[in-house]
Design a protein around this motif. Structure first.
Motif, short mmCIF file in Angstrom:
data_model
loop_
_atom_site.label_atom_id
_atom_site.label_comp_id
_atom_site.label_asym_id
_atom_site.label_seq_id
_atom_site.Cartn_x
_atom_site.Cartn_y
_atom_site.Cartn_z
N ARG A 162 18.23 42.54 34.96
CA ARG A 162 16.87 43.04 34.86
C ARG A 162 16.00 42.38 35.91
O ARG A 162 14.80 42.31 35.75
N ASP A 163 16.60 41.84 36.93
CA ASP A 163 15.75 41.17 37.88
C ASP A 163 15.63 41.97 39.17
O ASP A 163 16.17 43.05 39.30
N ARG A 164 14.93 41.37 40.10
CA ARG A 164 14.54 42.12 41.29
C ARG A 164 15.74 42.67 42.04
O ARG A 164 15.67 43.74 42.63
N SER A 198 18.23 44.17 41.00
CA SER A 198 18.69 45.47 40.52
C SER A 198 17.81 46.62 40.99
O SER A 198 18.16 47.77 40.81
N ARG A 199 16.68 46.32 41.61
CA ARG A 199 15.79 47.40 42.05
C ARG A 199 16.40 48.24 43.17
O ARG A 199 15.97 49.34 43.44
N GLU A 230 18.50 54.41 39.79
CA GLU A 230 18.34 54.64 38.34
C GLU A 230 19.47 54.03 37.51
O GLU A 230 20.17 54.74 36.78
N VAL A 250 19.54 46.23 27.38
CA VAL A 250 20.81 46.88 27.70
C VAL A 250 20.85 48.29 27.12
O VAL A 250 20.50 48.51 25.98
N GLU A 251 21.23 49.25 27.95
CA GLU A 251 21.35 50.63 27.48
C GLU A 251 22.75 50.93 26.97
O GLU A 251 22.94 51.78 26.12
#
Lengths: 352, 525
Positions: free
Chosen positions: A261-263, A265-266, A270, A291-292
């Motif tokens: 969830r950090d930068r 992963s940008r 999607e 988490v999905e």
């Protein structure tokens, strides 16, 4: 007629009667200490002589003088710590015995990660097995756990609650592959610990027929290389950092949990965020991490494996080192074992 | 049960609205009747299987597990249904019942037979199915889906306007066989005439700043500060619906009892202050979201409807008439059937725009949210078509506050610290006064995210405490006393208006300044 063997057995027998396990194995702030061999197992701070069960950072720490471990664990420590991995190394293959002081020591496979071992200690006719971390199910990256009958079994209890029952690996890998097929325009980002989980997930995917390149966060590359050199074939791997966004559509990307969830992963298109961990069994834990797609894949024994192992090694006495020790101690006492929790410092709750 | 459990699992973990719509759409189009209808009912709150109390689950689990191990597990997991689902041995042969079997069997079973039924099902289920079943029987799915979102998913999956679904919705019952027959194209649209069903609201667009309308063509009314409702009394049955089409009759029996007429009205739900005037929104809020309402609440906060429009007079559908004709019918209708529970929205008579602007400027002092401008020739059309109706809200209040904590967002924003808790000064320290997560541009979000990361002083899970150095100008519609907040105040619709990089934190507003913005007659129940 002299019968030295018989005499030795006789003496050992007398010593065993007199000696209690606590007399020669103690738990200190620095770790589990074996007095007759004067060494520590997985010491929490640098020791003169350290026996290391496996390469995870909360068990294998840098700065020890003499390091005894399996050849694979030594290789992992050297890859992680370089010069600081230790001053001298004594590789010990599974089953090979050495004498340290008055104690005998050998290592048995623990099935946790490549190189992981249980430490079998013998002294005064007693045998104590320190499990380190372990699991019982098949792992294509390391040999399976071997139960060793003993007088005292020192076990972990990371997943020591009956709510933790890991499903079959195949089901979890199947869910990941189904999601990749369902969202061909999105990347799938799976959080994995760098040592063990990462390579096991890759191997399981390969066994399931996934032969496309798998993209790695930079922090995972070195250990994947090492696994390859140690004979664990991982198939085509690429650096995620060098791929452009379009290349990563529909791709599988592995990263350490902290990067999910950090930068970092940008850069991904999607991403469907997944995490491979035994903690994913509990919804709230998975949701906290955002988490999905939670994948219940663990390198630790689940509740059934823990209780099965305690039955298998048939030790009358059980020491529980870290995790949810209350529940396992309670269970064991109900079953008639002498069981107690060791307050072991320095183990990471989250690590697995 | 298996597809329903998979759906709930997906909904729990999918943060995005589109993702949830897609999951529900797939469920509604692939699962057979009547299961999908029961699933729809469960998602829209229309399935009341509340047949198991927490004590029953504990007792069930206690038969299969050690009580100490159960207690330790529950401590760790924190949710009773999930603990039971995970700890249940579940080693029987896999044979989960269909959702419809569960609903039918529980509907027929005597209360003391329920544990036995549940145990039998749990034995043949996976952990995920067990969780879904236990959530279903204890009530409250909490999977982040509103009834309206589920209906939206239906609309998208079957390529049917949402309005049409909403219009027939309250005339149908689970498991919604008639609804799916229609959506699948096997049958015509269900006929709901003669039933007090919900009719889609006609909505207004915000009036943009520099727009001037031809006042001659528009009817002007006050925009009251309550909630928009539809009061339907058809064939002797009465319903009160909220903006989202939820039936809130049970929460406002005083209003429903007084609706002694045949027809459908559109209006504002308000409560009266002790002096008889409409009370601030805060007073209405005391009565919202209650399943039942006590005598004391009814006496302290009597509710009424201020009628804006009329959709049906008796059985006659007036929606195609121009507003000016409907207004005549409405005045006549309220004159015949009105009471202290049903009043008429007064018209505001103005002929100059400047006059209107002055009236708007005075709305806050009157406790009114703004003005409505509706074309006199407009038919009553469901939805928000641009042109016929405008809302011109009062200017928001603003305050300069200090950023205190930041939390990661969800979905696309999960790598950003995008939810901000801010405070105002009380003596020498800051007290949190609100939380905002919109109002800024993407570029500002990146700047705020960077600032938060570089000024973190403490971490609590997903929350970071930051240096008390950054001033935010927040805008909010109103502020009210709130005993639930440490500061004693709560803002309505706070959003970040501007980042005051230039302003020193010590010059931010004090709590007293915010307290002075509370409307004069506001009182807490």
């Amino acid at each position: 007629m002299m019968d030295p063997g018989g005499a030795r057995r006789h003496i050992a027998c007398i010593m065993a009667l007199r000696t209690k396990p606590e007399d020669w194995i103690s738990v200190t702030d620095a770790g589990i200490h074996c007095r007759p061999g004067n060494f520590y197992i997985d010491p929490a701070r640098p020791a003169e002589r350290a026996v290391i069960t496996h390469g995870h950072g909360d068990h294998a720490r840098p700065g020890n003088t003499d390091v005894i471990a399996t050849p694979d664990t030594i290789a992992i420590m050297q890859a992680r710590y370089g010069e600081d991995a230790g001053r001298r190394f004594q590789p010990l293959a599974y089953g090979e015995t050495i004498e340290l002081g008055d104690a005998r020591l050998w290592l048995a496979p623990a099935g946790h990660v490549l190189g992981s071992a249980q430490v079998v200690l013998e002294y005064a006719g007693q045998r104590i097995v320190v499990s380190g971390d372990y699991k019982r199910r098949r792992d294509p990256t390391c040999p399976p756990f071997e139960p060793v009958p003993c007088d005292v079994f020192v076990t972990e209890a990371t997943f020591g609650l009956p709510v933790f029952r890991h499903p079959e690996d195949g089901e979890e890998i199947g869910r990941l592959l189904a999601s990749i097929a369902a969202f061909p325009e999105r990347a799938h980002l799976v959080g994995v610990y760098a040592l063990g989980k990462c390579q096991r997930v890759i191997r399981l995917l390969r066994e399931a027929g996934y032969d496309r390149p798998i993209y790695l966060h930079g922090a995972l590359a070195a250990l994947c290389d090492l696994y390859g050199r140690l004979g664990v074939e991982l198939g085509p791997l690429r650096a995620a950092g060098e791929a452009d966004k379009d290349e990563l559509r529909g791709a599988l990307v592995l990263a350490p949990p902290g990067a999910l969830r950090d930068r970092w992963s940008r850069r991904l298109p999607e991403p469907v965020t997944a995490m491979a961990s035994g903690w994913m069994r509990v919804r709230q834990r998975a949701r906290q991490r955002g988490v999905e797609l939670p994948l219940v894949l663990s390198d630790h024994a689940d509740w059934d494996e823990l209780t099965q192992t305690i039955s298998d090694v048939a030790a009358p006495e059980l020491w529980v080192t870290h995790g949810r020790e209350d529940a396992l101690v309670h269970w064991a006492q109900q079953k008639g074992y002498r069981a107690r929790a060791l307050a072991l410092v320095g183990r990471e709750e989250e690590a697995e | 049960m298996t597809p329903f459990a998979e759906l709930l699992d997906g909904l729990v973990y999918t943060p995005s609205r589109n993702g949830k719509l897609r999951l529900m759409g797939r469920y509604f189009t692939t699962v057979p009747d009547p299961d999908r209808g029961w699933g729809l009912a469960a998602l829209t709150g229309g399935l009341s299987l509340a047949s198991a109390k927490p004590a029953m689950l504990r007792a069930l689990a206690a038969e299969r597990t050690d009580p100490v191990l159960f207690a330790l597990s529950y401590d760790y997991v924190g949710d009773l249904a999930e603990t039971c689902a995970l700890i249940w041995p579940g080693d029987g042969p896999r044979q989960a019942p269909r959702l419809s079997e569960v609903v039918d069997a529980l509907g027929l079973a005597a209360r003391d037979r329920v544990p036995e039924l549940l145990a039998g099902w749990l034995d043949g289920m996976t952990a995920g199915e067990r969780w879904a079943l236990l959530k279903l029987v204890t009530g409250g799915l909490r999977v982040g889906v509103s009834a309206r979102l589920a209906k939206t998913a239906l609309a998208e999956a079957f390529d049917t306007p949402l309005d049409e679904i909403e219009e027939v919705w309250h005339g149908l019952k689970p498991p919604y066989g008639r609804l799916f027959d229609w959506l699948d194209g096997r049958e015509s649209k269900p006929d709901v005439s003669g039933l007090p069903t919900f009719r889609p609201f006609m909505l207004a667009h915000p009036l943009e700043d520099d727009v001037r309308l031809d006042l001659g063509a528009y009817q002007v009314e006050w925009k009251w500060d309550g909630i928009r409702v539809q009061l339907a009394s058809v064939g002797g049955e009465r319903r009160l619906y909220s903006r989202s089409g939820d039936d809130i009759s049970a929460t406002f029996p005083d209003v429903v009892e007084a609706a002694a007429f045949e027809g459908v009205l559109d209006g504002e739900l308000l409560v009266r202050a002790p002096d008889g005037a409409p009370a601030p929104f805060n007073a209405l809020q005391q009565r919202l979201n209650r399943k039942t309402v006590g005598r004391k609440m009814l006496d302290q906060h009597p509710a009424f409807v201020c009628a804006y429009d009329i959709l049906f007079d008796g059985g006659e559908d007036l929606r195609a008439l121009p507003l000016s004709s409907r207004r005549d019918r409405l005045e006549d209708f309220v004159a015949r059937t009105g009471s202290e529970r049903l009043t008429l929205s007064e018209l505001v008579s103005v002929d100059e725009w400047e006059h209107l602007a002055r009236l708007r400027a005075g709305t806050r002092a009157l406790g009114i949210e703004g003005l409505m401008l509706k074309r006199r020739d407009s038919a009553y059309l469901g939805g928000r078509s641009k042109g016929p109706w405008y809302k011109w809200k009062r200017d928001p209040l603003t305050a300069d506050v200090v950023l205190m904590y930041a939390q990661r967002g969800h979905g696309k924003r999960s790598s950003y610290y995008s939810d901000y808790t801010f405070g105002a000064w009380r003596d020498e320290s800051l007290v949190p006064v609100g939380k905002a997560y919109f109002g800024f541009t993407d570029e500002e979000l990146r700047e705020l995210d960077r600032w938060v990361r570089n000024h973190t002083t403490n971490r609590f899970g997903p929350v970071r405490e930051v240096d008390k150095d950054l001033v935010l100008e927040v805008a909010f519609d109103s502020i009210h006393p709130s005993p639930r907040h440490k500061s004693g105040v709560a803002m309505r619709f706070p959003r970040i208006k501007r980042i005051r990089w230039d302003k020193p934190a010590r010059e931010a507003d004090r709590l007293e300044a915010l307290e002075r913005m509370i409307p004069a007659q506001a009182s807490i129940a």
